[in-house]
Write a protein that holds these residues in place. Structure first.
Motif, PDB file in Angstrom:
ATOM      1  N   CYS A  46      34.101  56.107  14.014  1.00 26.55           N
ATOM      2  CA  CYS A  46      34.269  54.789  13.572  1.00 26.55           C
ATOM      3  C   CYS A  46      35.002  54.162  14.287  1.00 26.55           C
ATOM      4  N   LYS A  51      28.110  52.630  15.459  1.00 30.07           N
ATOM      5  CA  LYS A  51      27.346  52.361  14.283  1.00 30.07           C
ATOM      6  C   LYS A  51      25.847  52.451  14.592  1.00 30.07           C
ATOM      7  N   PRO A  52      25.372  53.228  13.509  1.00 25.69           N
ATOM      8  CA  PRO A  52      25.720  53.808  12.277  1.00 25.69           C
ATOM      9  C   PRO A  52      26.427  55.084  12.644  1.00 25.69           C
ATOM     10  N   PRO A  74      29.426  55.014   5.529  1.00 25.28           N
ATOM     11  CA  PRO A  74      30.057  53.787   6.103  1.00 25.28           C
ATOM     12  C   PRO A  74      31.337  53.796   6.731  1.00 25.28           C
ATOM     13  N   CYS A  75      31.715  53.019   7.735  1.00 25.58           N
ATOM     14  CA  CYS A  75      32.968  53.065   8.285  1.00 25.58           C
ATOM     15  C   CYS A  75      34.070  52.121   7.555  1.00 25.58           C
TER      16      CYS A  75
END
Length: 75
Positions: A46, A51-52, A74-75
């Protein structure tokens, strides 16, 4: 930036084999390695802007072409 995959090492075909470390795979190549936890590997990916970031659901299921083997973190 490209998607990143957090994978367990060594590769295993059984749930009984323990994980020694985690690596980050980008574009099919191991770009960062030797993280002691999945969380630290994910944080590195991250922070590098990937991403992702995909994390393996189960250790012995790491087929990058099969979305069911991964969860997007999720970051």
């Amino acid at each position: 930036m490209s998607a990143a995959y957090i994978e367990h090492r060594p590769h295993a075909t059984s749930e009984q084999v323990s994980t020694s470390h985690y690596v980050i795979i980008v574009d099919g190549k191991e770009v960062y390695g030797n993280f002691s936890t999945q969380k630290t590997a994910k944080e590195k990916a991250c922070n590098e802007g990937h991403k992702p970031v995909h994390v393996a659901r189960e250790r012995h299921l790491q087929d990058r072409k099969n979305p069911a083997h991964w969860r997007v973190d999720p970051c």
